[in-house]
Motif scaffolding. Structure first.
Motif, mmCIF file in Angstrom:
data_model
loop_
_atom_site.group_PDB
_atom_site.id
_atom_site.type_symbol
_atom_site.label_atom_id
_atom_site.label_comp_id
_atom_site.label_asym_id
_atom_site.label_seq_id
_atom_site.Cartn_x
_atom_site.Cartn_y
_atom_site.Cartn_z
ATOM 1 N N ALA A 381 0.832 -1.207 0.000
ATOM 2 C CA ALA A 381 0.000 0.000 0.000
ATOM 3 C C ALA A 381 0.863 1.252 0.000
ATOM 4 O O ALA A 381 0.565 2.222 -0.711
ATOM 5 C CB ALA A 381 -0.919 -0.014 1.223
ATOM 6 N N ASP A 382 1.953 1.214 0.757
ATOM 7 C CA ASP A 382 2.861 2.370 0.780
ATOM 8 C C ASP A 382 3.492 2.587 -0.595
ATOM 9 O O ASP A 382 3.661 3.731 -1.035
ATOM 10 C CB ASP A 382 3.954 2.157 1.824
ATOM 11 N N GLN A 383 3.831 1.484 -1.281
ATOM 12 C CA GLN A 383 4.399 1.601 -2.626
ATOM 13 C C GLN A 383 3.401 2.238 -3.590
ATOM 14 O O GLN A 383 3.737 3.154 -4.347
ATOM 15 C CB GLN A 383 4.782 0.217 -3.165
ATOM 16 N N VAL A 384 2.173 1.730 -3.557
ATOM 17 C CA VAL A 384 1.149 2.193 -4.498
ATOM 18 C C VAL A 384 0.806 3.656 -4.232
ATOM 19 O O VAL A 384 0.731 4.471 -5.163
ATOM 20 C CB VAL A 384 -0.100 1.302 -4.405
ATOM 21 N N ILE A 385 0.586 3.994 -2.974
ATOM 22 C CA ILE A 385 0.265 5.377 -2.637
ATOM 23 C C ILE A 385 1.463 6.281 -2.906
ATOM 24 O O ILE A 385 1.323 7.422 -3.365
ATOM 25 C CB ILE A 385 -0.184 5.471 -1.166
ATOM 26 N N GLY A 386 2.665 5.758 -2.647
ATOM 27 C CA GLY A 386 3.875 6.539 -2.901
ATOM 28 C C GLY A 386 4.019 6.920 -4.362
ATOM 29 O O GLY A 386 4.498 8.015 -4.690
ATOM 30 N N ALA A 387 3.592 6.018 -5.269
ATOM 31 C CA ALA A 387 3.640 6.355 -6.695
ATOM 32 C C ALA A 387 2.734 7.543 -6.989
ATOM 33 O O ALA A 387 3.096 8.442 -7.761
ATOM 34 C CB ALA A 387 3.229 5.144 -7.525
ATOM 35 N N GLY A 388 1.552 7.558 -6.359
ATOM 36 C CA GLY A 388 0.654 8.696 -6.538
ATOM 37 C C GLY A 388 1.241 9.984 -5.998
ATOM 38 O O GLY A 388 1.074 11.060 -6.599
ATOM 39 N N GLU A 389 1.950 9.888 -4.883
ATOM 40 C CA GLU A 389 2.569 11.083 -4.302
ATOM 41 C C GLU A 389 3.679 11.620 -5.211
ATOM 42 O O GLU A 389 3.825 12.835 -5.388
ATOM 43 C CB GLU A 389 3.120 10.750 -2.921
ATOM 44 N N GLN A 390 4.466 10.708 -5.809
ATOM 45 C CA GLN A 390 5.515 11.151 -6.739
ATOM 46 C C GLN A 390 4.901 11.880 -7.933
ATOM 47 O O GLN A 390 5.385 12.935 -8.364
ATOM 48 C CB GLN A 390 6.308 9.947 -7.239
ATOM 49 N N LEU A 391 3.809 11.296 -8.470
ATOM 50 C CA LEU A 391 3.184 11.913 -9.639
ATOM 51 C C LEU A 391 2.557 13.261 -9.273
ATOM 52 O O LEU A 391 2.601 14.215 -10.074
ATOM 53 C CB LEU A 391 2.131 10.975 -10.233
ATOM 54 N N ALA A 392 1.986 13.350 -8.078
ATOM 55 C CA ALA A 392 1.391 14.619 -7.648
ATOM 56 C C ALA A 392 2.448 15.716 -7.601
ATOM 57 O O ALA A 392 2.199 16.866 -8.001
ATOM 58 C CB ALA A 392 0.725 14.446 -6.282
ATOM 59 N N THR A 393 3.643 15.377 -7.126
ATOM 60 C CA THR A 393 4.743 16.360 -7.111
ATOM 61 C C THR A 393 5.102 16.782 -8.529
ATOM 62 O O THR A 393 5.329 17.975 -8.804
ATOM 63 C CB THR A 393 5.968 15.756 -6.407
ATOM 64 N N GLY A 414 -5.326 8.861 -4.801
ATOM 65 C CA GLY A 414 -5.638 9.747 -3.680
ATOM 66 C C GLY A 414 -4.779 10.989 -3.591
ATOM 67 O O GLY A 414 -5.301 12.114 -3.478
ATOM 68 N N PRO A 415 -3.440 10.851 -3.657
ATOM 69 C CA PRO A 415 -2.591 12.045 -3.523
ATOM 70 C C PRO A 415 -2.764 13.052 -4.658
ATOM 71 O O PRO A 415 -2.287 14.184 -4.548
ATOM 72 C CB PRO A 415 -1.167 11.455 -3.540
ATOM 73 N N LEU A 416 -3.437 12.661 -5.750
ATOM 74 C CA LEU A 416 -3.600 13.567 -6.888
ATOM 75 C C LEU A 416 -4.805 14.484 -6.763
ATOM 76 O O LEU A 416 -5.052 15.314 -7.637
ATOM 77 C CB LEU A 416 -3.712 12.744 -8.179
#
Length: 522
Positions: A381-393, A414-416
């Protein structure tokens, strides 16, 4: 006394002479140059050792041929072994072990790259799959025959060379070559005499293929179902043009001049029928850009990479992100297509749309993954959400406002929230649309999850009803805001038909209003 001493001395001298002459007399009656029993035994053992060594080295050096098996380029190799059997090596997935024969020879079949011409023929004509399976048996038989003859020749040749260097004697060299021929032919004959064709029905698996029986299910039943399914889909695809004519007359939404049409596909999972449907929709709906949110392959292997060759036939920009079934090799194969753009935490501008995307951080071809992020371990879950956070940046740092963000797993979305108006995803094999939670003052963000454009691949045929083929046509106005979208569903319901649901986006926060138009096949 002196006379007696002299007599004794002479007698002794006379006795010494016969002793001296006795040695040459022991060899009288034996032909000159003929070896004794010990030497003959040594020569025989030496000839036998050279013959065995030459046969083994010859098999190792020449016991291999390249041949075509169906659409595959394969390498067949014979090696000396204590027990027989066959290994079918499918890199990087693993191997199938078959108890195919007895004897001191082991056959290895290593499947290599797919022949592009043959593969395209299979994609364009699914009915040829059955013909290819029949010809594959003859391909294997022909390859094994050539392998046997080559192995015999190599074993004898290497033995003759080895014996010639060791003995420098024509007769002994000939004996060694004959023995090598006898040993090699006997080993191959034992394998042929003990051949068990039914062994292919009871393979043992190694590597990722350990999961193959559970994943694919009954291969024979699926193959039969696929033939019927492909025939049905070919009839269905022809109705898409009729569907488009009907939909164009609907008063619900009339695309204005300057509208950008985007086709969203996802999760093809190696279904060749999907390409024919995609090409038809691209042509009939006037698509400007195709967006693929991943899982174009099933295992991400090298042979599968040729499946992406149909991308170039679309002749439209093709924006792609990797799914969890796509390897880095898959992404590289897509990138080699002349019209393809692979995003990995990067952005691109196509047809006036600025698109950002990131590949799935996982590579799980064994399918040990949960759809839409449900039931994920904390690490995953941390990996998957982390990918979203990278893309949001990346989206926030983009010099141009991003219109669409792409992720494979909806759990990455979610992070997007608030970074762009639209996020597209796949992975779940089911359509979903929702609004991402937004903080006060943020722009609203819509998440659209596509179903499986490939009908979940072969696994989609395991149930009583096939998984439908799904894709969506998105309409963007001149300001690149989503105005409407068509959800297209083909087959999969047991009723040969094409369904289209048109949704009009009435405002930035308004929900869609559907209009359903079924078109049955004839």
């Amino acid at each position: 006394m002196d006379g007696q001493h002299d007599e004794q001395h002479d007698g002794t001298g006379d006795r010494d002479e016969p002793v001296t002459d006795a040695a040459p007399r022991r060899s009288v009656g034996r032909p000159a140059g003929r070896p004794g029993p010990v030497r003959r035994t040594g020569v025989i053992l030496a000839v036998l050792a050279v013959a065995l060594a030459g046969a083994v080295l010859g098999v190792l050096a020449g016991g291999r041929v390249d041949t075509d098996i169906g659409p595959f380029r394969a390498n067949l190799t014979l090696t000396p072994a204590s027990t027989g059997g066959t290994t079918v090596d499918v890199p990087p997935l693993g191997a199938l072990l078959l108890d195919s024969h007895d004897g001191p020879t082991h056959l290895t079949v290593r499947l290599g790259a797919l022949d592009q011409g043959r593969t395209e023929a299979l994609i364009d004509d699914p009915a040829s799959i059955s013909r290819a399976s029949q010809s594959a048996v003859e391909d294997v038989r022909s390859g094994v025959m050539r392998l046997g003859l080559r192995t015999l020749a190599s074993a004898v040749l290497v033995t003759l060379i080895l014996a010639g260097l060791a003995f420098r004697d024509v007769r002994r060299t000939a004996w060694a070559g004959g023995l090598a021929l006898l040993v090699t032919a006997g080993s191959l004959g034992t394998a042929a005499a003990t051949l068990r064709p039914q062994a292919i029905e009871e393979p043992r698996y190694e590597g990722l293929l350990v999961n193959a029986p559970a994943i694919v299910g009954d291969a024979r039943r699926i193959a039969n179902d696929y033939t019927k399914y492909a025939e049905q889909l070919q009839r269905i695809v022809g109705n898409v043009s009729q569907l488009y004519t009907t939909v164009s007359a609907l008063p619900v939404y009339e695309p204005a001049p300057g509208t950008t049409r985007v086709l969203h596909i996802s999760d093809l999972h190696l279904n060749p029928t999907a390409w024919q449907l995609i090409r038809t929709v691209v042509e009939q709906f006037g698509i400007d850009v195709v967006i693929d949110t991943g899982d174009i392959t099933d295992w991400g292997s090298e042979p599968e990479a040729s499946f992406v060759g149909s991308i170039g036939l679309l002749k439209k920009p093709y924006v792609f992100i990797r799914g969890n079934h796509d390897s880095g090799r898959t992404g590289a194969a897509v990138a080699r297509q002349p019209n393809a753009i692979v995003l990995n935490n990067t952005t691109t501008t196509v047809a006036g749309l600025t698109i950002a995307g990131i590949g799935d951080p996982r590579f799980t071809p064994d399918k040990n993954t949960s759809p839409a992020g449900s039931g994920l371990t904390q690490k995953v879950a941390d990996q998957v959400i982390g990918a979203g956070e990278q893309l949001a940046t990346t989206v926030r740092r983009s010099p141009r406002p991003v219109n669409i963000a792409l992720v494979h797993d909806p759990a990455s979305a979610g992070p997007l929230a608030g970074t762009c108006p639209l996020v597209l995803a796949g992975h779940a094999h089911a359509r979903q649309i929702s609004k991402l939670p937004q903080a006060p003052g943020q722009q609203p963000t819509t998440l659209m999850v596509e179903g499986s454009t490939g009908g979940a691949g072969l696994r989609g045929l395991e149930g009583e009803k096939p998984t439908p083929l799904s894709m969506s046509v998105l309409y963007f106005d001149q300001q690149k805001m989503l105005q409407a979208y068509d959800d297209i569903t083909v087959g999969g319901t047991g009723q040969a038909q094409v369904n289209l649901e048109r949704h009009v986006v009435e405002g930035p926060t308004a929900g869609p209003s559907p209009s359903v138009t079924p078109t049955p096949t004839r």
